[in-house]
Scaffold this motif. Structure first.
Motif, PDB file in Angstrom:
ATOM      1  N   PRO A 288       0.840  -1.210   0.000  1.00  0.00           N
ATOM      2  CA  PRO A 288       0.000   0.000   0.000  1.00  0.00           C
ATOM      3  C   PRO A 288       0.870   1.253   0.000  1.00  0.00           C
ATOM      4  O   PRO A 288       1.833   1.353   0.762  1.00  0.00           O
ATOM      5  CB  PRO A 288      -0.788  -0.124   1.315  1.00  0.00           C
ATOM      6  CG  PRO A 288      -0.738  -1.575   1.661  1.00  0.00           C
ATOM      7  CD  PRO A 288       0.572  -2.071   1.157  1.00  0.00           C
ATOM      8  N   SER A 289       0.533   2.213  -0.867  1.00  0.00           N
ATOM      9  CA  SER A 289       1.353   3.423  -0.987  1.00  0.00           C
ATOM     10  C   SER A 289       1.295   4.283   0.267  1.00  0.00           C
ATOM     11  O   SER A 289       2.171   5.119   0.485  1.00  0.00           O
ATOM     12  CB  SER A 289       0.894   4.242  -2.194  1.00  0.00           C
ATOM     13  OG  SER A 289      -0.477   4.580  -2.065  1.00  0.00           O
ATOM     14  N   ASP A 290       0.272   4.072   1.113  1.00  0.00           N
ATOM     15  CA  ASP A 290       0.166   4.882   2.332  1.00  0.00           C
ATOM     16  C   ASP A 290       0.810   4.187   3.545  1.00  0.00           C
ATOM     17  O   ASP A 290       0.761   4.703   4.658  1.00  0.00           O
ATOM     18  CB  ASP A 290      -1.301   5.203   2.642  1.00  0.00           C
ATOM     19  CG  ASP A 290      -2.156   3.947   2.832  1.00  0.00           C
ATOM     20  OD1 ASP A 290      -1.657   2.827   2.546  1.00  0.00           O
ATOM     21  OD2 ASP A 290      -3.315   4.078   3.261  1.00  0.00           O
ATOM     22  N   TRP A 291       1.448   3.000   3.298  1.00  0.00           N
ATOM     23  CA  TRP A 291       2.107   2.319   4.424  1.00  0.00           C
ATOM     24  C   TRP A 291       3.376   3.057   4.799  1.00  0.00           C
ATOM     25  O   TRP A 291       4.164   3.477   3.942  1.00  0.00           O
ATOM     26  CB  TRP A 291       2.432   0.878   4.052  1.00  0.00           C
ATOM     27  CG  TRP A 291       3.163   0.167   5.168  1.00  0.00           C
ATOM     28  CD1 TRP A 291       2.622  -0.431   6.263  1.00  0.00           C
ATOM     29  CD2 TRP A 291       4.583   0.024   5.294  1.00  0.00           C
ATOM     30  NE1 TRP A 291       3.605  -0.945   7.065  1.00  0.00           N
ATOM     31  CE2 TRP A 291       4.818  -0.677   6.505  1.00  0.00           C
ATOM     32  CE3 TRP A 291       5.667   0.412   4.521  1.00  0.00           C
ATOM     33  CZ2 TRP A 291       6.103  -0.994   6.944  1.00  0.00           C
ATOM     34  CZ3 TRP A 291       6.945   0.102   4.946  1.00  0.00           C
ATOM     35  CH2 TRP A 291       7.155  -0.596   6.154  1.00  0.00           C
ATOM     36  N   LYS A 292       3.590   3.225   6.084  1.00  0.00           N
ATOM     37  CA  LYS A 292       4.778   3.926   6.558  1.00  0.00           C
ATOM     38  C   LYS A 292       5.305   3.249   7.813  1.00  0.00           C
ATOM     39  O   LYS A 292       4.569   2.557   8.527  1.00  0.00           O
ATOM     40  CB  LYS A 292       4.456   5.395   6.890  1.00  0.00           C
ATOM     41  CG  LYS A 292       4.187   6.277   5.677  1.00  0.00           C
ATOM     42  CD  LYS A 292       3.894   7.693   6.112  1.00  0.00           C
ATOM     43  CE  LYS A 292       3.796   8.636   4.905  1.00  0.00           C
ATOM     44  NZ  LYS A 292       2.808   8.219   3.928  1.00  0.00           N
ATOM     45  N   LEU A 293       6.589   3.457   8.076  1.00  0.00           N
ATOM     46  CA  LEU A 293       7.156   3.042   9.348  1.00  0.00           C
ATOM     47  C   LEU A 293       6.537   3.867  10.467  1.00  0.00           C
ATOM     48  O   LEU A 293       6.101   5.008  10.251  1.00  0.00           O
ATOM     49  CB  LEU A 293       8.679   3.255   9.336  1.00  0.00           C
ATOM     50  CG  LEU A 293       9.471   2.424   8.312  1.00  0.00           C
ATOM     51  CD1 LEU A 293      10.923   2.900   8.288  1.00  0.00           C
ATOM     52  CD2 LEU A 293       9.405   0.944   8.663  1.00  0.00           C
ATOM     53  N   ALA A 294       6.513   3.311  11.663  1.00  0.00           N
ATOM     54  CA  ALA A 294       5.939   4.019  12.802  1.00  0.00           C
ATOM     55  C   ALA A 294       6.674   5.335  13.026  1.00  0.00           C
ATOM     56  O   ALA A 294       7.884   5.426  12.792  1.00  0.00           O
ATOM     57  CB  ALA A 294       6.015   3.148  14.054  1.00  0.00           C
ATOM     58  N   PRO A 295       5.985   6.383  13.485  1.00  0.00           N
ATOM     59  CA  PRO A 295       6.626   7.690  13.698  1.00  0.00           C
ATOM     60  C   PRO A 295       7.867   7.612  14.587  1.00  0.00           C
ATOM     61  O   PRO A 295       8.859   8.281  14.310  1.00  0.00           O
ATOM     62  CB  PRO A 295       5.519   8.516  14.345  1.00  0.00           C
ATOM     63  CG  PRO A 295       4.251   7.912  13.837  1.00  0.00           C
ATOM     64  CD  PRO A 295       4.535   6.443  13.734  1.00  0.00           C
ATOM     65  N   ALA A 296       7.816   6.802  15.634  1.00  0.00           N
ATOM     66  CA  ALA A 296       8.982   6.683  16.525  1.00  0.00           C
ATOM     67  C   ALA A 296      10.178   6.088  15.787  1.00  0.00           C
ATOM     68  O   ALA A 296      11.328   6.500  16.003  1.00  0.00           O
ATOM     69  CB  ALA A 296       8.624   5.822  17.732  1.00  0.00           C
ATOM     70  N   VAL A 297       9.913   5.142  14.906  1.00  0.00           N
ATOM     71  CA  VAL A 297      10.991   4.526  14.127  1.00  0.00           C
ATOM     72  C   VAL A 297      11.548   5.533  13.129  1.00  0.00           C
ATOM     73  O   VAL A 297      12.761   5.621  12.925  1.00  0.00           O
ATOM     74  CB  VAL A 297      10.484   3.259  13.405  1.00  0.00           C
ATOM     75  CG1 VAL A 297      11.569   2.689  12.497  1.00  0.00           C
ATOM     76  CG2 VAL A 297      10.040   2.212  14.412  1.00  0.00           C
ATOM     77  N   GLN A 298      10.683   6.316  12.504  1.00  0.00           N
ATOM     78  CA  GLN A 298      11.144   7.338  11.571  1.00  0.00           C
ATOM     79  C   GLN A 298      12.043   8.354  12.270  1.00  0.00           C
ATOM     80  O   GLN A 298      13.073   8.768  11.723  1.00  0.00           O
ATOM     81  CB  GLN A 298       9.939   8.044  10.948  1.00  0.00           C
ATOM     82  CG  GLN A 298       9.119   7.152  10.017  1.00  0.00           C
ATOM     83  CD  GLN A 298       7.976   7.909   9.364  1.00  0.00           C
ATOM     84  OE1 GLN A 298       8.149   9.027   8.887  1.00  0.00           O
ATOM     85  NE2 GLN A 298       6.799   7.307   9.346  1.00  0.00           N
TER      86      GLN A 298
END
Length: 558
Positions: free
Chosen positions: A335-345
């Motif tokens: 999915p194009s909206d999948w992202k790493l968790a904010p804390a991981v980023q």
């Protein structure tokens, strides 16, 4: 009556049919028919004959062609020592995935069992150095043998093949037609269930990381990795031969290169990752017992080659398929909206900044030579993304691998499988031939340069615009600093000085010495516009080399 061909003529036609552009080598009585045919052919498609100054270097140039193009470079030598001198280069090509076809002259067949001039068991000698080693028994088999040597050389894992050519076979009449162009052998994409499983593992992971290895630097695989990164934000760690996989516009995804010592930011990232996706990774580059120790996460192996399973490398998932097509399928399904968790980023942003800050150049101290980072900074400013930079082996190549940025695949070349001294200048010659009009820089130490420095004459003869840097310190320093780290002193690493400016001039090249960091930028800028080869001798300050081995991670191997 149809014209007959000799074996040598049929072999040349076979090279034409396979699109071979160059043959590198040194002549001799057992292959003189082949060399005469190459030099005096009227067919404009005939490979250009490039005579070199040593067989080992001829094979390294051919390997450079293989690495740059993915198609075999060809080297031809005479019998006896002409063949045996190929061994190191062919072992290097086979270990490091560079397709090469080596043609070795041999005594006439009725002399093979005799103690005759230059009679050695060439086929048997090359069995251990190549993917396949064959001695042609009949001139009618020459074209078939060459076509199969070509196909074997390019098949994953790419490497060297050897064809032994008895003198009488080259002179014999050929009645069979030559084999046409060998078709590309395509692998299929991984099946839908496998792709879905990989996507699910990426989505479930806290910190998925791509480890881009040697086969990730193939053009189609690099393009697929970049398309994936544009869709989903994943961190990437490169091996030395994976250099350039991450493009300039995706640099925020780049966490450096790993190899030799487990003490880089990339090593830290791999250790913390709960899912490492190895793409085109080969253990000869960086053994899993180094980077995969003390890890608890999973590994997915995605490669055109079935991985070697060891105690230290037991991937939970092995995908043996066309890597580029499979990566495209993964990107399409994520999915194009999948992202790493904010804390991981946030954690990755901090780690990336730490990685970037490592390249700060210390204050100049020209009394002791020029600091490696000052040389790298000046070189970085002098090149563009199309510049090919070839690196020899020595302390400098660790500095280059860690700190020099490259944003195109197979534009920064290392020997990190065999760590073969002398590769840089031959590879630079290959790059200058294959990429005309684009700048080429060869980087060597004062130890490794003289393993192949005689090919300066070849570069001068061919009028190749190669900038050769020599980091000069008077030692085999990569050995030296590791000995000091282990024993508190060094042994057997010293040699005498050489005036490389005069050395260059003796070959008809230009020579320059730079003693001050402030002069590097101007010298390199001028060198990039020099006609023909130029050698730049740079006294280097290696006092910070022990930092190359300092630890960020606990590691029993260090």
């Amino acid at each position: 009556m149809a014209d007959t061909k000799t074996g040598a003529q049929a072999l040349i036609q076979s090279m034409i049919n396979q699109g071979i552009k160059y043959v590198f080598g040194i002549p001799g009585a057992k292959v003189d028919q082949l060399f005469e045919g190459l030099q005096y052919s009227k067919d404009p498609r005939t490979p250009k004959l490039v005579v070199t100054r040593h067989e080992q270097n001829a094979a390294l140039i051919a390997a450079g062609i293989g690495r740059l193009t993915g198609k075999p470079g060809v080297v031809a030598t005479t019998s006896g020592p002409g063949v045996s001198n190929l061994t190191t280069s062919l072992i290097t090509a086979t270990a490091e995935g560079d397709p090469v076809i080596a043609l070795g002259g041999q005594v006439p067949q009725d002399d093979l069992a005799r103690l005759t001039h230059q009679s050695i068991p060439s086929k048997e000698l090359m069995d251990a150095a190549t993917k396949s080693s064959v001695e042609v028994q009949n001139a009618d088999s020459l074209s078939e043998t060459f076509a199969n040597a070509y196909q074997t050389a390019v098949a994953p894992k790419a490497g060297a093949t050897f064809v032994s050519l008895p003198q009488n076979v080259l002179s014999a009449a050929v009645t069979r037609p030559e084999i046409g162009a060998v078709p590309v052998v395509n692998q299929g994409v991984a099946d839908e269930a496998t792709v879905a499983s990989i996507v699910a593992k990426i989505q479930a992971a806290k910190l998925p990381v791509i480890l881009a290895g040697m086969r990730a630097s193939a053009n189609d695989v690099t393009a697929a990795i970049r398309d994936l990164l544009k869709r989903v934000d994943l961190p990437v760690v490169e091996t030395f031969q994976g250099a350039g996989v991450v493009s300039r516009d995706l640099v925020a995804n780049y966490f450096g290169r790993v190899g030799l010592f487990r003490n880089q930011v990339g090593d830290n990232l791999l250790k913390r990752s709960d899912l490492v996706i190895t793409v085109g990774y080969d253990p000869v580059e960086y053994e899993a017992r180094i980077w995969n120790t003390d890890r608890t996460g999973e590994v997915i192996s995605l490669d055109s080659v079935v991985p070697e399973i060891t105690t230290d490398y037991q991937p939970e998932m092995v995908v043996h398929a066309d890597v580029a097509k499979t990566l495209d399928a993964i990107a399409a399904k994520l999915p194009s909206d999948w992202k790493l968790a904010p804390a991981v980023q946030t954690e990755l942003t901090d780690l990336w900044q730490k990685f970037t800050d490592q390249a700060e150049v210390p204050a100049a101290d020209d009394v002791h030579g020029i600091h490696p980072l000052a040389i790298i900074k000046a070189l970085q400013a002098a090149v563009d993304d199309d510049t090919t930079v070839t690196a020899d082996v020595g302390s400098f190549y660790i500095w280059m691998a860690r700190y020099f940025r490259s944003y195109q695949p197979r534009h920064l070349l290392f020997s990190n499988g065999m760590q073969t001294l002398g590769v840089a200048l031959p590879w630079a010659i290959a790059a200058a031939l294959e990429r005309p009009g684009q700048p080429v820089v060869s980087v060597a130490g004062d130890g490794g340069f003289l393993f192949s420095g005689q090919e300066l004459e070849t570069a001068v003869r061919l009028k190749l615009p190669i900038v050769q840097l020599i980091w000069d310190d008077g030692h085999y320093d990569m050995v030296r600093f590791q000995e000091i780290a282990k024993y508190g002193h060094d042994a057997g690493v010293d040699f005498g000085p050489v005036d490389y400016v005069k050395y260059a001039e003796s070959f008809g090249a230009k020579g320059v010495r730079v003693d001050h960091a402030a002069d590097l930028a101007g010298t390199l800028a001028a060198a990039m516009h020099t006609d023909g080869p130029i050698v730049i001798q740079i006294p280097v300050d290696y006092r910070d080399n022990l930092k190359l081995k300092s630890l960020l991670l606990e590691d029993v191997l260090n």
